[in-house]
Design a protein around this motif. Structure first.
Motif, short mmCIF file in Angstrom:
data_model
loop_
_atom_site.label_atom_id
_atom_site.label_comp_id
_atom_site.label_asym_id
_atom_site.label_seq_id
_atom_site.Cartn_x
_atom_site.Cartn_y
_atom_site.Cartn_z
N SER A 36 0.52 3.89 -3.11
CA SER A 36 -0.01 5.23 -2.85
C SER A 36 1.02 6.31 -3.19
CB SER A 36 -0.45 5.35 -1.39
OG SER A 36 0.64 5.13 -0.52
N SER B 24 -4.04 2.97 -6.31
CA SER B 24 -4.74 2.38 -5.16
C SER B 24 -4.64 0.87 -5.21
CB SER B 24 -6.22 2.81 -5.16
OG SER B 24 -6.89 2.29 -6.31
N TYR C 287 -3.60 -4.58 1.21
CA TYR C 287 -3.82 -3.19 1.58
C TYR C 287 -3.39 -2.94 3.03
CZ TYR C 287 -8.06 -5.41 3.44
OH TYR C 287 -8.92 -6.24 4.09
N SER D 60 0.82 -1.21 0.00
CA SER D 60 0.00 0.00 0.00
C SER D 60 0.86 1.27 0.00
CB SER D 60 -0.93 -0.01 1.21
OG SER D 60 -1.81 1.09 1.18
N ARG E 239 -9.06 -4.35 -2.83
CA ARG E 239 -9.20 -4.96 -1.51
C ARG E 239 -10.06 -6.22 -1.46
NH1 ARG E 239 -10.09 0.36 2.45
NH2 ARG E 239 -8.41 1.63 1.55
#
Length: 397
Positions: A291, A296, A319, A287, A299
């Motif tokens: 990011s 993104s 995530y 993650s 999930r």
């Protein structure tokens, strides 16, 4: 039956044996296809080449305006519904999130009787897996299991590499599935996805906005697409699982960076694998990198344990701030398979019950390896070989 053609004898060669031909496939005549490639010297040559020759008819139908506008294809190619348990000749109604649409799929591919098969091969229903205690306990593999997994993972890598070599604009994803199926069978393995909970194909091909579990179909890959090919093999009683996302022709810069970032997410996650590391830390690493790159993390799907069962404990979310339990121990085998989206992380399911897409229609990429925790770190069981195709530019720098 092949009919007489009015072409001058000896001007055209037989599509099967190259001898002078004066017969022409009646279906090719009906479709008004060129005589070259549809002529045969005898009924015997016509019959012996039918299984491969009939694909010419499908390609002609798919490329014709009438077929493209009708949303259906005959001769057994149908749209998939209800997680693989139903078919329809018409394009299903759906509020599509991006430009991609499903195409009809071919029939189920045959697996020879001598191939060892998992318990879902015949009826589509896994029986041992859902009731196993290994859904709750992370297994430490025996030396025999580890050796069998090494062998199976090597086969799976070679199968994926075979698929990668044919990817280019104009190739239909069903052809990728055929290559995967035949390469797996040739190695003595069974393609694990085939009929797993009724999945209709031998691999997954996820194009553009598809996050995962795309079904190979009659759509041609186009220049600028990205496509993930997910291969799983069952051999000597154990499974292997890996996937990679490939460029089709020339892609835009955002797609290039998305695929590169996803590759890096997996590599960074693998780098922390060793005894004593908590499974939840994998998601933190992935993650953070995604990011920082402006992307993104999907999930709804996670990495998983693997071995004599296709899917088992541990669950490995990709995530941050996930609730995965447990720590790594030597002898455990599992996958890490981050799915990274160019836009939001949320997903939607297509009417086929398998194809999962981004809600905003933006692209998604994925990479996956099967891993073994060792006493000192990690062994990538599905790692790239010296013979693996050179398709990722960043590996050359």
């Amino acid at each position: 039956m092949a009919g007489e053609s009015d072409m001058p004898e000896n001007n055209i060669s037989c599509a099967n044996c190259a001898k002078p031909a004066n017969l022409q496939c009646p279906k090719c005549v009906e479709l008004k296809l060129p005589r070259a490639g549809s002529a045969f010297c005898s009924q015997e040559c016509f019959k012996s080449s039918w299984s491969s020759h009939k694909s010419v008819h499908l390609k002609a139908k798919l490329s014709s305006p009438d077929t493209q506008n009708s949303g259906s294809v005959s001769e057994g190619w149908l749209y998939c519904l209800k997680s693989g348990q139903a078919r329809t000749p018409k394009l299903p109604y759906f509020d599509w999130t991006g430009s991609l649409r499903p195409y009809p799929i071919s029939g189920k591919r045959v697996v020879p009787d001598q191939i060892d098969k998992p318990d879902w091969a015949d009826d589509g229903i896994p029986k041992i897996e859902p009731n196993s205690g290994l859904q709750y306990t992370v297994e430490v593999k025996t030396p025999d299991q580890i050796e069998r997994m090494r062998e199976t993972c090597h086969i799976a890598r070679e199968v994926l590499d075979a698929a990668a070599r044919i990817i280019q604009p104009g190739v239909v994803t069903d052809e990728i599935d055929r290559v995967v199926h035949e390469a797996t069978i040739a190695a003595g393995g069974y393609p694990s996805p085939l009929n797993y909970n009724f999945f209709p194909k031998s691999c997954c091909t996820s194009v553009n906005e598809v996050i995962c579990h795309g079904i190979p179909d009659a759509r041609k890959l186009e220049d600028g697409d990205i496509v993930n090919v997910d291969v799983s093999v069952y051999y000597k009683g154990v499974h292997a699982d890996l996937n990679e996302t490939y460029f089709v022709g020339n892609v835009d810069e955002e797609s290039f960076q998305l695929v590169k970032c996803t590759y890096e997410c997996l590599e960074k996650a693998i780098s922390i694998v060793k005894p004593g590391i908590r499974f939840r830390e994998i998601g933190e690493v992935i993650s953070r990198h995604a990011s920082m790159s402006g992307f993104s993390v999907a999930r709804s799907y996670c990495g998983h344990g693997i071995g004599e069962l296709f899917h088992c404990a541990p669950n490995i979310p990709h995530y941050a701030r996930n609730k995965a339990v447990g720590v790594m121990k030597a002898g455990q085998t599992f996958t890490i398979e981050p799915m990274i989206n160019a836009g939001v992380w949320r997903d939607r399911m297509w009417p086929d019950g398998w194809t999962d897409v981004t809600t905003d229609g933006k692209r998604s990429a994925q990479f996956e390896h099967t891993l073994l925790v060792t006493d000192t770190g990690v062994e990538v069981l599905t790692g790239r070989l010296q013979t693996s195709p050179n398709v990722f530019p960043w590996l050359n720098s």
